[in-house]
Design a protein around this motif. Structure first.
Motif, PDB file in Angstrom:
ATOM      1  N   GLN A 167     -16.403 -38.608  10.562  1.00  0.00           N
ATOM      2  CA  GLN A 167     -16.815 -38.487  11.954  1.00  0.00           C
ATOM      3  C   GLN A 167     -18.172 -39.167  12.127  1.00  0.00           C
ATOM      4  O   GLN A 167     -18.995 -39.159  11.204  1.00  0.00           O
ATOM      5  CB  GLN A 167     -16.947 -37.015  12.340  1.00  0.00           C
ATOM      6  N   PHE A 176     -17.903 -37.356  18.684  1.00  0.00           N
ATOM      7  CA  PHE A 176     -16.652 -36.988  18.022  1.00  0.00           C
ATOM      8  C   PHE A 176     -15.709 -38.184  18.044  1.00  0.00           C
ATOM      9  O   PHE A 176     -15.402 -38.736  19.097  1.00  0.00           O
ATOM     10  CB  PHE A 176     -15.975 -35.824  18.748  1.00  0.00           C
ATOM     11  N   PRO A 197     -22.365 -29.985  14.850  1.00  0.00           N
ATOM     12  CA  PRO A 197     -21.662 -30.218  16.124  1.00  0.00           C
ATOM     13  C   PRO A 197     -21.852 -29.059  17.090  1.00  0.00           C
ATOM     14  O   PRO A 197     -21.929 -27.895  16.674  1.00  0.00           O
ATOM     15  CB  PRO A 197     -20.203 -30.367  15.697  1.00  0.00           C
ATOM     16  N   TRP A 208     -20.744 -35.234  23.457  1.00  0.00           N
ATOM     17  CA  TRP A 208     -20.271 -35.708  22.158  1.00  0.00           C
ATOM     18  C   TRP A 208     -18.829 -36.232  22.248  1.00  0.00           C
ATOM     19  O   TRP A 208     -18.394 -37.000  21.394  1.00  0.00           O
ATOM     20  CB  TRP A 208     -20.330 -34.584  21.124  1.00  0.00           C
ATOM     21  N   SER A 209     -18.097 -35.820  23.255  1.00  0.00           N
ATOM     22  CA  SER A 209     -16.682 -36.183  23.397  1.00  0.00           C
ATOM     23  C   SER A 209     -16.478 -37.397  24.289  1.00  0.00           C
ATOM     24  O   SER A 209     -15.392 -37.595  24.831  1.00  0.00           O
ATOM     25  CB  SER A 209     -15.908 -34.989  23.972  1.00  0.00           C
TER      26      SER A 209
END
Length: 248
Positions: A167, A176, A197, A208-209
């Protein structure tokens, strides 16, 4: 044999000849170039940064040019990965991007059986590209690709499962994006700056996504395919350092 990756500023005494395939962003190419390697990228599209070290061509035209290391970053994988296996049983409503212009133009009028023939042909083409890269006459090879379904595995010459899945947040980038590497002659990457995370449902988790939340559009594929800078740096330092060490 130890692998040194702590010094990000070393310059190789004898630079490696490296090909970064299926990359337009230049992120991985620049990471190796900063360490003094003779590195080139290639893709069917021009480089985003306009570099003169990018070749517009099918990667298979370059595989016999005496490279020390090959890293294929974003080969077309939609037909090979688990998420795409359903289209081999029931074709999609809209024509896949990899279909020919003629096929896309008449897709709506094709029968289910005709569409399935095209989907299986595209699987064969994707597997052939992966096979040619994986079996290239190069001593050290890394190919990025999601986990494959069984029909893809059956079509890959000398298939061997992915060596690792990493990752970006393992390498200091708050994002991510599970990234699997099929490795031949190279060691798995070692995490360099593992972050913690955020919890699901938080605003930070949404940030993060960003890759998975990318809006549909012409550039979505580019956003979803880019290698994170932290992983690129780890490749250059660890894989480049390893190749130099075994060649010494």
């Amino acid at each position: 044999m130890s692998v040194c990756f702590s010094n990000s500023h070393f310059k190789p005494v004898q630079p490696l000849k490296i090909l970064i395939g299926c990359e337009t962003s230049g992120i991985v190419r620049r990471a190796f170039q900063q360490l003094g390697h003779d590195v080139w990228s290639c893709d069917l599209l021009p480089a985003d940064d306009g570099s003169n070290r990018h070749i517009v061509c099918d990667i298979r035209q370059l595989l016999n040019e005496g490279w020390d290391l090959l890293a294929v970053m974003h080969p077309p994988c939609t037909r090979l990965c688990n998420s795409g296996v359903r289209w081999l049983k029931e074709p999609p409503t809209n024509a896949p991007n990899e279909a020919t212009p003629m096929e896309r133009g008449v897709w709506k009028s094709l029968s289910r059986e005709q569409k399935l023939l095209i989907m299986w042909r595209l699987l064969d083409e994707g597997a052939a590209l992966f096979s040619d890269c994986w079996n290239a006459p190069i001593e050290r090879v890394a190919v990025e690709n999601p986990v494959m379904h069984r029909y893809a595995k059956e079509r890959i010459r000398n298939y061997y499962k992915a060596a690792q899945t990493v990752q970006p947040w393992h390498f200091g980038d708050p994002t991510f994006k599970a990234t699997s590497f099929y490795l031949r002659g190279l060691p798995p990457l070692v995490a360099t700056n593992r972050l913690v995370p955020p919890k699901a449902g938080t605003d930070e988790h949404k940030r993060w996504s960003v890759v998975h939340r990318a809006s549909p559009g012409a550039d979505r594929w580019k956003i979803r395919s880019q290698t994170s800078p932290g992983i690129a740096d780890a490749m250059a330092i660890q894989w480049g350092g390893y190749a130099l060490e075994v060649a010494a």
